[in-house]
Design a protein around this motif. Structure first.
Motif, PDB file in Angstrom:
ATOM      1  N   SER A  35       0.833  -1.210   0.000  1.00  0.00           N
ATOM      2  CA  SER A  35       0.000   0.000   0.000  1.00  0.00           C
ATOM      3  C   SER A  35       0.866   1.258   0.000  1.00  0.00           C
ATOM      4  CB  SER A  35      -0.981  -0.006   1.172  1.00  0.00           C
ATOM      5  OG  SER A  35      -0.305  -0.088   2.390  1.00  0.00           O
ATOM      6  N   CYS A  36       2.018   1.216   0.706  1.00  0.00           N
ATOM      7  CA  CYS A  36       2.945   2.362   0.677  1.00  0.00           C
ATOM      8  C   CYS A  36       3.502   2.541  -0.736  1.00  0.00           C
ATOM      9  CB  CYS A  36       4.103   2.150   1.640  1.00  0.00           C
ATOM     10  SG  CYS A  36       3.670   2.388   3.345  1.00  0.00           S
ATOM     11  N   ALA A  37       3.881   1.416  -1.338  1.00  0.00           N
ATOM     12  CA  ALA A  37       4.464   1.488  -2.682  1.00  0.00           C
ATOM     13  C   ALA A  37       3.480   2.107  -3.664  1.00  0.00           C
ATOM     14  CB  ALA A  37       4.875   0.097  -3.139  1.00  0.00           C
ATOM     15  N   LEU A  38       2.206   1.702  -3.552  1.00  0.00           N
ATOM     16  CA  LEU A  38       1.176   2.239  -4.459  1.00  0.00           C
ATOM     17  C   LEU A  38       0.998   3.743  -4.253  1.00  0.00           C
ATOM     18  CD1 LEU A  38      -1.599  -0.477  -4.257  1.00  0.00           C
ATOM     19  CD2 LEU A  38      -0.367   0.218  -6.293  1.00  0.00           C
ATOM     20  N   LYS A  84       4.220   7.450  -7.792  1.00  0.00           N
ATOM     21  CA  LYS A  84       4.311   8.578  -8.729  1.00  0.00           C
ATOM     22  C   LYS A  84       5.237   9.677  -8.244  1.00  0.00           C
ATOM     23  CE  LYS A  84       0.163   7.509 -11.099  1.00  0.00           C
ATOM     24  NZ  LYS A  84      -1.191   7.233 -10.675  1.00  0.00           N
ATOM     25  N   ASP A  85       5.808   9.504  -7.049  1.00  0.00           N
ATOM     26  CA  ASP A  85       6.716  10.527  -6.517  1.00  0.00           C
ATOM     27  C   ASP A  85       8.173  10.209  -6.838  1.00  0.00           C
ATOM     28  OD1 ASP A  85       4.310  11.188  -5.506  1.00  0.00           O
ATOM     29  OD2 ASP A  85       4.896  11.329  -3.414  1.00  0.00           O
ATOM     30  N   GLY A  86       8.413   9.312  -7.759  1.00  0.00           N
ATOM     31  CA  GLY A  86       9.788   8.968  -8.146  1.00  0.00           C
ATOM     32  C   GLY A  86      10.232   7.666  -7.511  1.00  0.00           C
ATOM     33  N   LEU A  87      11.138   6.945  -8.209  1.00  0.00           N
ATOM     34  CA  LEU A  87      11.562   5.632  -7.722  1.00  0.00           C
ATOM     35  C   LEU A  87      12.409   5.735  -6.454  1.00  0.00           C
ATOM     36  CD1 LEU A  87      12.402   3.682 -10.989  1.00  0.00           C
ATOM     37  CD2 LEU A  87      10.533   3.269  -9.396  1.00  0.00           C
ATOM     38  N   ILE A  88      13.237   6.767  -6.356  1.00  0.00           N
ATOM     39  CA  ILE A  88      14.086   6.913  -5.170  1.00  0.00           C
ATOM     40  C   ILE A  88      13.379   7.757  -4.112  1.00  0.00           C
ATOM     41  CG2 ILE A  88      16.326   7.751  -4.304  1.00  0.00           C
ATOM     42  CD1 ILE A  88      16.701   5.514  -6.297  1.00  0.00           C
ATOM     43  N   THR A  89      12.982   8.981  -4.498  1.00  0.00           N
ATOM     44  CA  THR A  89      12.396   9.912  -3.523  1.00  0.00           C
ATOM     45  C   THR A  89      11.006   9.477  -3.065  1.00  0.00           C
ATOM     46  OG1 THR A  89      11.681  11.182  -5.424  1.00  0.00           O
ATOM     47  CG2 THR A  89      13.646  11.957  -4.286  1.00  0.00           C
ATOM     48  N   GLY A  90      10.307   8.744  -3.891  1.00  0.00           N
ATOM     49  CA  GLY A  90       8.950   8.345  -3.540  1.00  0.00           C
ATOM     50  C   GLY A  90       8.897   6.903  -3.071  1.00  0.00           C
ATOM     51  N   LEU A  91       8.870   5.993  -4.043  1.00  0.00           N
ATOM     52  CA  LEU A  91       8.678   4.573  -3.729  1.00  0.00           C
ATOM     53  C   LEU A  91       9.757   4.042  -2.784  1.00  0.00           C
ATOM     54  CD1 LEU A  91       7.396   2.107  -6.341  1.00  0.00           C
ATOM     55  CD2 LEU A  91       9.002   1.339  -4.636  1.00  0.00           C
ATOM     56  N   GLY A  92      11.025   4.300  -3.139  1.00  0.00           N
ATOM     57  CA  GLY A  92      12.130   3.745  -2.357  1.00  0.00           C
ATOM     58  C   GLY A  92      12.137   4.204  -0.918  1.00  0.00           C
ATOM     59  N   SER A  93      11.981   5.522  -0.721  1.00  0.00           N
ATOM     60  CA  SER A  93      12.126   6.025   0.646  1.00  0.00           C
ATOM     61  C   SER A  93      10.871   5.833   1.484  1.00  0.00           C
ATOM     62  CB  SER A  93      12.553   7.493   0.632  1.00  0.00           C
ATOM     63  OG  SER A  93      11.661   8.233  -0.126  1.00  0.00           O
ATOM     64  N   ASN A  94       9.755   5.514   0.857  1.00  0.00           N
ATOM     65  CA  ASN A  94       8.537   5.316   1.653  1.00  0.00           C
ATOM     66  C   ASN A  94       8.101   3.852   1.730  1.00  0.00           C
ATOM     67  OD1 ASN A  94       7.541   8.082   2.440  1.00  0.00           O
ATOM     68  ND2 ASN A  94       7.887   8.351   0.254  1.00  0.00           N
ATOM     69  N   PHE A  95       8.872   2.970   1.085  1.00  0.00           N
ATOM     70  CA  PHE A  95       8.489   1.555   0.981  1.00  0.00           C
ATOM     71  C   PHE A  95       8.210   0.946   2.355  1.00  0.00           C
ATOM     72  CE2 PHE A  95       9.453  -2.854  -0.593  1.00  0.00           C
ATOM     73  CZ  PHE A  95       8.519  -2.860  -1.598  1.00  0.00           C
TER      74      PHE A  95
END
Lengths: 323, 146
Positions: free
Chosen positions: B101-104, B108-119
């Protein structure tokens, strides 16, 4: 100087757009509605910006105005850095004041706009606010798809955007207003915003009546912001016990948007909840002439709540006369 | 104005009480059902695919995580979680769900700044304190059994 009187300020026109769940709720008369939370955009944030732009574009078009005819735009939303309004406004060449008072933002906007009009510093002012359930959930609570456990006291941020065009003529007169103080009675439960805001609403109402030397029966209706079903009960009892005001003609915006079978627990919240109900139900039905709107905001920050701080609430009152 | 204690009482009066027994029973039944399905999966893997017990457990974990993540992505899981609560959050299904759910949310906030850091926004605490408590239990084990 908590209360102000206005002689020459009117809401000339308004436009509202509401979300997909609101569309199937109690009110069916919105100017426009969304079929889904994306509104044809790539992200929820972009969708919220588009909602605000739809509102401004329609207000300008319906009144045959250009953006250069608008002297001032006052607005805000729920996101950090009031990002939605800031990114929306760059499309227009309109002088802009960004404001934040959580769910009391619309009333705050009305008060600031009214001052400019009353002092003849402006001729046309737009006040706007918006909220989007999923952008707000993401920021204040859990990820959208997490489906965190909801409590009976939880409210549901409504989706939509509402704008009002204020001028020196019109059918809805802004007669007076009271600026509220932030009040903190020790609530720290982020799932019970109604309890956070109820004392602030009661305090502002009592101050309003005292300043203007009025009895509560002066008003045909007191429309509170987004206290929700449980917050309303707390508010009414608090108002009676502390200020000895027995409020009979009361409506809460939180209870007027969604239907019970939509599983929304305590009701709707968000800065658009109050203007959506005000324009599309209360004013649309032409039943009430003297209306006191009391927009309530829970000024909470997830970070400060995590640091064990309690949450302050605020409420601003605006008295409207429908002609 | 009321004092804080008095106001607390007023709020408490109007807040409906939670039905803890009902939540407990639902969580027990749903959590138990997932455990049961996991055991069925293990038994099938051992009897039909000839896996040894430890391998069958690992595969079952993977299968359950995959199913939970898929259901999150398809948009079913959040509705179920909000109804049965701890029954789905405590098993591995909840862990998988929190990450997906975090990944989803941040894709859209970027692979590093969004998905990666909030995974691991929600699952981070589980991993951190899981690892720390495992470390101390191992130390304890060495002290007791040598």
């Amino acid at each position: 100087m908590a209360s102000l009187k206005f002689n020459n300020v009117y809401i000339k026109d308004f436009y509202s757009i509401a979300g997909p769940l609101e569309k199937d709720g109690q009110i069916r008369k919105f100017d426009a509605t969304l079929d889904d939370y994306y509104f044809g955009e790539k992200t929820f944030e972009q969708a919220e910006i588009k909602m605000q732009q739809t509102v401004i574009d329609n207000l300008l078009f319906n009144n045959s105005l250009n953006s250069t005819d608008i002297d001032l735009l006052v607005g805000g939303d729920l996101l950090n850095q009031i990002a939605i309004t800031n990114y929306n406004i760059k499309k227009y060449k309109i002088p802009f004041l960004g404001i934040y008072n959580a769910c009391a933002t619309f009333a705050e906007g009305l008060i600031i706009s009214s001052l400019f009009l009353e002092n003849k510093n402006a001729q046309n002012v737009i006040t706007i606010t918006s909220s989007h359930n999923l952008t707000a959930e993401k920021q204040f609570r859990y990820p959208v798809e997490y489906g965190s456990v909801k409590y009976a006291t939880s409210t549901f941020t409504s989706t939509g955007s509402v704008g009002g065009l204020l001028a020196n003529s019109g059918k809805i007169k802004i007669e007076s207003a009271t600026i509220g103080c932030a009040i903190d009675l020790g609530c720290s439960d982020v799932n019970n915003m109604g309890a956070v805001m109820a004392p602030a609403a009661a305090d502002t109402i009592s101050k309003h009546l005292k300043d203007l030397n009025r009895d509560i029966s002066y008003y045909d209706l007191v429309l509170t912001g987004d206290l929700g079903s449980i917050g309303s009960k707390i508010f009414l009892e608090y108002l009676e016990r502390v200020y000895k005001i027995k409020l009979k003609k009361h409506m809460d915006s939180g209870c007027e948007i969604f239907l019970e079978n939509q599983n929304i627990n305590a009701g709707a919240s968000g800065p658009v909840a109050l203007p959506l109900v005000l324009f599309n139900k209360v004013i649309h039905n032409r039943k009430y002439k003297k209306i006191l709107i009391v927009a309530t905001g829970s000024l909470h920050s997830p970070q400060l709540v995590n640091q064990k701080n309690t949450i302050p609430g605020i409420a601003h009152a605006v008295s409207l006369e429908v002609q | 104005m009321m004092n804080k204690e008095e106001y607390k009482k007023l709020v408490k009066k109007h807040v409906p009480k939670k039905n803890k027994i009902k939540s407990l029973i639902i969580a027990f039944l749903v959590g138990g059902l997932i455990g049961f399905l996991g055991q069925v999966c293990v038994n099938i893997l051992i009897s039909s695919f000839g896996l040894i017990k430890t391998e069958a457990f690992a595969w079952t974990g993977l299968i359950i995580i995959f199913i939970a993540s898929l259901l999150t992505a398809l948009g079913f899981f959040d509705n179920w979680v909000s109804k049965v609560k701890a029954g789905l959050i405590i098993p591995t299904t909840g862990f998988a769900h929190s990450i997906t759910s975090c990944a989803l949310d941040y894709k859209k906030d970027g692979l590093i700044t969004g998905l990666g850091s909030n995974f691991f926004k929600l699952a981070g605490s589980v991993i951190l304190y899981g690892v720390i408590s495992a470390f101390f239990l191992c130390v304890l084990e060495v002290i007791i059994h040598g």
